[in-house]
Every structure is written in structure tokens, then in C-alpha cells.
Motif scaffolding. Structure first.
Motif, PDB file in Angstrom:
ATOM      1  N   LEU A 196       0.826  -1.213   0.000  1.00 35.35           N
ATOM      2  CA  LEU A 196       0.000   0.000   0.000  1.00 35.35           C
ATOM      3  C   LEU A 196       0.859   1.261   0.000  1.00 35.35           C
ATOM      4  O   LEU A 196       0.350   2.353  -0.248  1.00 35.35           O
ATOM      5  N   ALA A 197       2.146   1.117   0.220  1.00 37.97           N
ATOM      6  CA  ALA A 197       3.059   2.261   0.108  1.00 37.97           C
ATOM      7  C   ALA A 197       2.962   2.853  -1.292  1.00 37.97           C
ATOM      8  O   ALA A 197       3.027   4.078  -1.461  1.00 37.97           O
ATOM      9  N   ASP A 198       2.770   2.006  -2.303  1.00 40.49           N
ATOM     10  CA  ASP A 198       2.639   2.491  -3.680  1.00 40.49           C
ATOM     11  C   ASP A 198       1.414   3.378  -3.835  1.00 40.49           C
ATOM     12  O   ASP A 198       1.445   4.380  -4.543  1.00 40.49           O
ATOM     13  N   VAL A 199       0.310   2.995  -3.193  1.00 40.56           N
ATOM     14  CA  VAL A 199      -0.915   3.794  -3.257  1.00 40.56           C
ATOM     15  C   VAL A 199      -0.682   5.144  -2.577  1.00 40.56           C
ATOM     16  O   VAL A 199      -1.015   6.189  -3.136  1.00 40.56           O
ATOM     17  N   LEU A 200      -0.098   5.106  -1.390  1.00 43.27           N
ATOM     18  CA  LEU A 200       0.166   6.343  -0.663  1.00 43.27           C
ATOM     19  C   LEU A 200       1.088   7.269  -1.451  1.00 43.27           C
ATOM     20  O   LEU A 200       0.834   8.470  -1.560  1.00 43.27           O
ATOM     21  N   MET A 201       2.143   6.714  -2.027  1.00 44.22           N
ATOM     22  CA  MET A 201       3.067   7.536  -2.809  1.00 44.22           C
ATOM     23  C   MET A 201       2.401   8.063  -4.074  1.00 44.22           C
ATOM     24  O   MET A 201       2.713   9.160  -4.525  1.00 44.22           O
ATOM     25  N   GLY A 202       1.467   7.297  -4.625  1.00 40.82           N
ATOM     26  CA  GLY A 202       0.716   7.757  -5.790  1.00 40.82           C
ATOM     27  C   GLY A 202      -0.121   8.992  -5.481  1.00 40.82           C
ATOM     28  O   GLY A 202      -0.428   9.784  -6.376  1.00 40.82           O
ATOM     29  N   PHE A 203      -0.473   9.156  -4.228  1.00 39.48           N
ATOM     30  CA  PHE A 203      -1.204  10.339  -3.786  1.00 39.48           C
ATOM     31  C   PHE A 203      -0.250  11.464  -3.373  1.00 39.48           C
ATOM     32  O   PHE A 203      -0.678  12.496  -2.888  1.00 39.48           O
ATOM     33  N   GLY A 204       1.047  11.249  -3.536  1.00 37.76           N
ATOM     34  CA  GLY A 204       2.036  12.260  -3.172  1.00 37.76           C
ATOM     35  C   GLY A 204       2.456  12.200  -1.718  1.00 37.76           C
ATOM     36  O   GLY A 204       3.097  13.109  -1.210  1.00 37.76           O
ATOM     37  N   MET A 205       2.105  11.111  -1.044  1.00 42.74           N
ATOM     38  CA  MET A 205       2.438  10.969   0.367  1.00 42.74           C
ATOM     39  C   MET A 205       3.765  10.230   0.517  1.00 42.74           C
ATOM     40  O   MET A 205       3.821   9.076   0.913  1.00 42.74           O
ATOM     41  N   HIS A 206       4.836  10.937   0.199  1.00 45.07           N
ATOM     42  CA  HIS A 206       6.167  10.349   0.314  1.00 45.07           C
ATOM     43  C   HIS A 206       6.645  10.361   1.764  1.00 45.07           C
ATOM     44  O   HIS A 206       7.733   9.891   2.072  1.00 45.07           O
ATOM     45  N   CYS A 207       5.781  10.857   2.636  1.00 45.64           N
ATOM     46  CA  CYS A 207       6.093  10.936   4.065  1.00 45.64           C
ATOM     47  C   CYS A 207       6.063   9.563   4.734  1.00 45.64           C
ATOM     48  O   CYS A 207       6.343   9.465   5.924  1.00 45.64           O
ATOM     49  N   ILE A 208       5.770   8.529   3.991  1.00 47.91           N
ATOM     50  CA  ILE A 208       5.712   7.193   4.603  1.00 47.91           C
ATOM     51  C   ILE A 208       7.056   6.782   5.190  1.00 47.91           C
ATOM     52  O   ILE A 208       7.112   5.922   6.049  1.00 47.91           O
ATOM     53  N   PHE A 209       8.110   7.420   4.730  1.00 47.83           N
ATOM     54  CA  PHE A 209       9.441   7.106   5.244  1.00 47.83           C
ATOM     55  C   PHE A 209       9.858   8.045   6.377  1.00 47.83           C
ATOM     56  O   PHE A 209      10.913   7.886   6.956  1.00 47.83           O
ATOM     57  N   CYS A 210       9.011   9.018   6.662  1.00 46.10           N
ATOM     58  CA  CYS A 210       9.295  10.020   7.691  1.00 46.10           C
ATOM     59  C   CYS A 210       8.989   9.447   9.073  1.00 46.10           C
ATOM     60  O   CYS A 210       8.013   8.706   9.234  1.00 46.10           O
ATOM     61  N   PRO A 211       9.790   9.773  10.068  1.00 46.48           N
ATOM     62  CA  PRO A 211       9.508   9.291  11.426  1.00 46.48           C
ATOM     63  C   PRO A 211       8.119   9.697  11.922  1.00 46.48           C
ATOM     64  O   PRO A 211       7.513   9.007  12.727  1.00 46.48           O
ATOM     65  N   MET A 212       7.590  10.805  11.412  1.00 44.18           N
ATOM     66  CA  MET A 212       6.267  11.275  11.821  1.00 44.18           C
ATOM     67  C   MET A 212       5.175  10.269  11.436  1.00 44.18           C
ATOM     68  O   MET A 212       4.136  10.185  12.086  1.00 44.18           O
ATOM     69  N   SER A 213       5.412   9.484  10.395  1.00 40.89           N
ATOM     70  CA  SER A 213       4.396   8.525   9.933  1.00 40.89           C
ATOM     71  C   SER A 213       4.135   7.428  10.957  1.00 40.89           C
ATOM     72  O   SER A 213       3.139   6.721  10.868  1.00 40.89           O
TER      73      SER A 213
END
Length: 73
Positions: free
Chosen positions: A25-42
């Protein structure tokens, strides 16, 4: 044949929880521009909070995440 039970993804889940359910699902999130999945805040930010920051329609995001959860597995 036994069907695999899918977990329902909600806007109150953290990004970490979503990726624990299905890391693809990281692909879906990144497709929405949510590259923050790698951020500690996530680790503690909910999908709804992240969607607000990125100006994403949370209902559409949740729909797409649930459609893609464990797809093709």
C-alpha cells in the motif's frame, strides 16, 4: 478454498499500521504524493492527519487503500 480476511483500513489508522497490514500500500500512498511514509512522523500520524497536510480527499484515499489492500495476493 478459504478466503483471506481483509482488514478494513480507516482514517484513524497510522501510516505505520496501514503498511503493517500490507506493505504494498506504500505504492498507493506515494501515488497520492504521500512520500512521508518514510518520515519518522508517519509512525504516529493518522491517515486523516497526513491527508490534511497533503490536501488529499481522505474518503477517496481510504477507498483506494481498501480496494488495493492485499490485491493480487
Amino acid at each position: 478454498m478459504k478466503k483471506k480476511n481483509k482488514k478494513i483500513i480507516t482514517k484513524n489508522m497510522t501510516i505505520k499500521e496501514v503498511l503493517k497490514i500490507d506493505e504494498t500500500l506504500a505504492d498507493v500512498l506515494m501515488g497520492f504524493g504521500m512520500h512521508c511514509i518514510f518520515c519518522p512522523m508517519s509512525q504516529m500520524e493518522t491517515l486523516e492527519e497526513a491527508a490534511q497536510v497533503h490536501e488529499i480527499d481522505i474518503d477517496f484515499l481510504i477507498k483506494k487503500l481498501n480496494e488495493n489492500e492485499n490485491s493480487g495476493k
